[in-house]
Design a protein around this motif. Structure first.
Motif, PDB file in Angstrom:
ATOM      1  N   ILE A  98      75.184  53.857 -20.593  1.00 19.10           N
ATOM      2  CA  ILE A  98      74.175  53.777 -21.655  1.00 19.10           C
ATOM      3  C   ILE A  98      73.528  55.129 -21.934  1.00 19.10           C
ATOM      4  CG2 ILE A  98      71.940  52.778 -22.280  1.00 19.10           C
ATOM      5  CD1 ILE A  98      72.837  50.246 -20.761  1.00 19.10           C
ATOM      6  N   GLU A  99      72.988  55.764 -20.900  1.00 20.51           N
ATOM      7  CA  GLU A  99      72.273  57.024 -21.130  1.00 20.51           C
ATOM      8  C   GLU A  99      73.190  58.136 -21.630  1.00 20.51           C
ATOM      9  OE1 GLU A  99      68.910  58.184 -18.517  1.00 20.51           O
ATOM     10  OE2 GLU A  99      69.663  56.551 -17.252  1.00 20.51           O
ATOM     11  N   ALA A 100      74.379  58.232 -21.071  1.00 21.32           N
ATOM     12  CA  ALA A 100      75.306  59.298 -21.482  1.00 21.32           C
ATOM     13  C   ALA A 100      75.772  59.097 -22.919  1.00 21.32           C
ATOM     14  CB  ALA A 100      76.497  59.371 -20.535  1.00 21.32           C
ATOM     15  N   SER A 101      76.114  57.872 -23.299  1.00 17.99           N
ATOM     16  CA  SER A 101      76.569  57.641 -24.675  1.00 17.99           C
ATOM     17  C   SER A 101      75.430  57.890 -25.656  1.00 17.99           C
ATOM     18  CB  SER A 101      77.146  56.239 -24.838  1.00 17.99           C
ATOM     19  OG  SER A 101      76.153  55.266 -24.639  1.00 17.99           O
ATOM     20  N   HIS A 102      74.226  57.529 -25.267  1.00 21.63           N
ATOM     21  CA  HIS A 102      73.057  57.812 -26.108  1.00 21.63           C
ATOM     22  C   HIS A 102      72.867  59.318 -26.266  1.00 21.63           C
ATOM     23  CE1 HIS A 102      68.756  58.840 -26.436  1.00 21.63           C
ATOM     24  NE2 HIS A 102      68.775  57.907 -27.363  1.00 21.63           N
ATOM     25  N   GLY A 103      73.007  60.054 -25.186  1.00 21.14           N
ATOM     26  CA  GLY A 103      72.858  61.506 -25.240  1.00 21.14           C
ATOM     27  C   GLY A 103      73.895  62.151 -26.150  1.00 21.14           C
ATOM     28  N   ARG A 104      75.127  61.660 -26.085  1.00 26.05           N
ATOM     29  CA  ARG A 104      76.178  62.198 -26.968  1.00 26.05           C
ATOM     30  C   ARG A 104      75.866  61.891 -28.432  1.00 26.05           C
ATOM     31  NH1 ARG A 104      79.213  60.416 -22.547  1.00 26.05           N
ATOM     32  NH2 ARG A 104      79.703  58.434 -23.586  1.00 26.05           N
ATOM     33  N   ALA A 105      75.392  60.672 -28.699  1.00 29.74           N
ATOM     34  CA  ALA A 105      75.040  60.301 -30.077  1.00 29.74           C
ATOM     35  C   ALA A 105      73.881  61.156 -30.579  1.00 29.74           C
ATOM     36  CB  ALA A 105      74.675  58.821 -30.149  1.00 29.74           C
ATOM     37  N   LEU A 106      72.914  61.402 -29.726  1.00 28.04           N
ATOM     38  CA  LEU A 106      71.776  62.234 -30.117  1.00 28.04           C
ATOM     39  C   LEU A 106      72.224  63.663 -30.377  1.00 28.04           C
ATOM     40  CD1 LEU A 106      68.767  62.620 -30.600  1.00 28.04           C
ATOM     41  CD2 LEU A 106      68.498  62.963 -28.124  1.00 28.04           C
ATOM     42  N   ARG A 107      73.084  64.202 -29.528  1.00 23.88           N
ATOM     43  CA  ARG A 107      73.595  65.572 -29.722  1.00 23.88           C
ATOM     44  C   ARG A 107      74.314  65.678 -31.068  1.00 23.88           C
ATOM     45  NH1 ARG A 107      72.677  70.536 -28.281  1.00 23.88           N
ATOM     46  NH2 ARG A 107      72.584  70.033 -26.085  1.00 23.88           N
ATOM     47  N   ARG A 108      75.176  64.699 -31.366  1.00 24.71           N
ATOM     48  CA  ARG A 108      75.907  64.712 -32.647  1.00 24.71           C
ATOM     49  C   ARG A 108      74.933  64.652 -33.836  1.00 24.71           C
ATOM     50  NH1 ARG A 108      79.281  61.266 -29.747  1.00 24.71           N
ATOM     51  NH2 ARG A 108      78.343  59.439 -30.721  1.00 24.71           N
ATOM     52  N   GLU A 109      73.928  63.792 -33.731  1.00 26.32           N
ATOM     53  CA  GLU A 109      72.957  63.660 -34.825  1.00 26.32           C
ATOM     54  C   GLU A 109      72.164  64.939 -35.011  1.00 26.32           C
ATOM     55  OE1 GLU A 109      70.939  61.981 -38.025  1.00 26.32           O
ATOM     56  OE2 GLU A 109      72.779  61.342 -37.023  1.00 26.32           O
ATOM     57  N   LEU A 110      71.740  65.558 -33.929  1.00 19.46           N
ATOM     58  CA  LEU A 110      70.992  66.812 -34.029  1.00 19.46           C
ATOM     59  C   LEU A 110      71.847  67.904 -34.655  1.00 19.46           C
ATOM     60  CD1 LEU A 110      69.087  66.872 -30.604  1.00 19.46           C
ATOM     61  CD2 LEU A 110      68.107  66.446 -32.882  1.00 19.46           C
ATOM     62  N   GLN A 111      73.123  67.943 -34.293  1.00 16.97           N
ATOM     63  CA  GLN A 111      74.004  68.977 -34.835  1.00 16.97           C
ATOM     64  C   GLN A 111      74.308  68.753 -36.320  1.00 16.97           C
ATOM     65  OE1 GLN A 111      77.264  68.746 -32.042  1.00 16.97           O
ATOM     66  NE2 GLN A 111      76.420  70.375 -30.763  1.00 16.97           N
ATOM     67  N   SER A 112      74.404  67.498 -36.723  1.00 14.67           N
ATOM     68  CA  SER A 112      74.781  67.233 -38.111  1.00 14.67           C
ATOM     69  C   SER A 112      73.582  67.116 -39.051  1.00 14.67           C
ATOM     70  CB  SER A 112      75.629  65.960 -38.202  1.00 14.67           C
ATOM     71  OG  SER A 112      74.846  64.835 -37.853  1.00 14.67           O
ATOM     72  N   ALA A 113      72.486  66.552 -38.585  1.00 16.85           N
ATOM     73  CA  ALA A 113      71.368  66.291 -39.505  1.00 16.85           C
ATOM     74  C   ALA A 113      70.031  66.808 -38.999  1.00 16.85           C
ATOM     75  CB  ALA A 113      71.273  64.797 -39.780  1.00 16.85           C
ATOM     76  N   GLY A 114      70.032  67.494 -37.871  1.00 17.94           N
ATOM     77  CA  GLY A 114      68.775  68.004 -37.337  1.00 17.94           C
ATOM     78  C   GLY A 114      67.902  66.880 -36.790  1.00 17.94           C
ATOM     79  N   LEU A 115      66.639  67.086 -36.811  1.00 17.15           N
ATOM     80  CA  LEU A 115      65.690  66.107 -36.265  1.00 17.15           C
ATOM     81  C   LEU A 115      65.378  65.061 -37.345  1.00 17.15           C
ATOM     82  CD1 LEU A 115      64.451  65.749 -33.517  1.00 17.15           C
ATOM     83  CD2 LEU A 115      62.500  67.089 -34.236  1.00 17.15           C
ATOM     84  N   SER A 116      66.417  64.342 -37.729  1.00 10.96           N
ATOM     85  CA  SER A 116      66.343  63.352 -38.809  1.00 10.96           C
ATOM     86  C   SER A 116      65.612  62.097 -38.339  1.00 10.96           C
ATOM     87  CB  SER A 116      67.767  62.973 -39.235  1.00 10.96           C
ATOM     88  OG  SER A 116      68.428  62.344 -38.146  1.00 10.96           O
ATOM     89  N   SER A 117      65.433  61.173 -39.273  1.00  5.07           N
ATOM     90  CA  SER A 117      64.791  59.907 -38.898  1.00  5.07           C
ATOM     91  C   SER A 117      65.680  59.135 -37.920  1.00  5.07           C
ATOM     92  CB  SER A 117      64.480  59.061 -40.126  1.00  5.07           C
ATOM     93  OG  SER A 117      65.656  58.771 -40.834  1.00  5.07           O
ATOM     94  N   ARG A 118      67.000  59.241 -38.074  1.00  9.31           N
ATOM     95  CA  ARG A 118      67.908  58.588 -37.110  1.00  9.31           C
ATOM     96  C   ARG A 118      67.776  59.225 -35.731  1.00  9.31           C
ATOM     97  NH1 ARG A 118      73.248  59.069 -35.051  1.00  9.31           N
ATOM     98  NH2 ARG A 118      73.989  57.029 -34.371  1.00  9.31           N
ATOM     99  N   ALA A 119      67.685  60.551 -35.687  1.00  9.53           N
ATOM    100  CA  ALA A 119      67.505  61.240 -34.403  1.00  9.53           C
ATOM    101  C   ALA A 119      66.208  60.788 -33.749  1.00  9.53           C
ATOM    102  CB  ALA A 119      67.512  62.751 -34.600  1.00  9.53           C
ATOM    103  N   ARG A 120      65.160  60.652 -34.533  1.00 11.67           N
ATOM    104  CA  ARG A 120      63.867  60.207 -33.981  1.00 11.67           C
ATOM    105  C   ARG A 120      63.950  58.771 -33.459  1.00 11.67           C
ATOM    106  NH1 ARG A 120      60.144  64.046 -34.582  1.00 11.67           N
ATOM    107  NH2 ARG A 120      60.409  65.567 -36.238  1.00 11.67           N
ATOM    108  N   ARG A 121      64.731  57.925 -34.152  1.00 14.27           N
ATOM    109  CA  ARG A 121      64.937  56.555 -33.651  1.00 14.27           C
ATOM    110  C   ARG A 121      65.710  56.584 -32.327  1.00 14.27           C
ATOM    111  NH1 ARG A 121      66.065  55.524 -38.924  1.00 14.27           N
ATOM    112  NH2 ARG A 121      68.295  55.398 -38.527  1.00 14.27           N
TER     113      ARG A 121
END
Length: 172
Positions: A98-121
């Motif tokens: 759970i934590e690792a997959s979440h971290g990978r998803a967050l890294r991808r979101e930060l790289q593609s869209a920055g600190l977006s609303s999805r990243a904040r969620r």
């Protein structure tokens, strides 16, 4: 039993490694959650990614030293040993799953869209925070069963209570 004493020392050393890594990664996760800029978020996420590399070393060290001690003085059917292994297994699944997959998803979101609303969620995802809190409470539960060495009922209760408290601990 000098071999047992050395194995116990190593076991405690690997436990300390796991505790330090868990403390640092939790601190960084809390700071990441409050990040206000992409640079700040990236810095805390990078710290987490660096620190979590210690967990496989700690887990393998705990299993190796624990197996040696078990073979010297205990059996695989000892209830508190079984409970400790279940607890450690749950920690590994929650952390590397759970934590690792979440971290990978967050890294991808930060790289593609920055600190977006999805990243904040993603930073406030209740499932991920439940997993993080549960790994911490399970760590305490495993240490409890390994030091107190309760019966099967006591061991199962300790691990179950650790899971429940971890999930409840993530509730704001």
């Amino acid at each position: 039993m000098p071999g047992y004493a050395v194995a116990l020392f190593l076991h405690l050393l690997f436990l300390l490694l796991a505790c330090v890594a868990a403390s640092l990664s939790t601190f960084a996760a809390l700071r990441l959650r409050r990040a206000e800029t992409l640079e700040e978020a990236t810095r805390w996420l990078s710290l987490i990614e660096s620190v979590v590399r210690a967990f496989p070393v700690a887990v393998l060290g705990l299993l190796g030293s624990g197996t040696y001690m078990l073979r010297q003085a205990w059996t695989w059917s000892t209830p508190w040993i079984d409970a400790a292994l279940v607890g450690l297994g749950l920690i590994v699944v929650l952390g590397s799953g759970i934590e690792a997959s979440h971290g990978r998803a967050l890294r991808r979101e930060l790289q593609s869209a920055g600190l977006s609303s999805r990243a904040r969620r993603l930073l406030r995802d209740p499932v991920t925070w439940s997993a993080r809190m549960t790994t911490l409470t399970l760590g305490v539960g495993v240490v409890f069963v390994m030091t107190v060495k309760p019966t099967a009922v006591g061991s199962a209760t300790a691990v179950t209570l650790a899971v429940v408290l971890g999930v409840l601990g993530a509730v704001p």
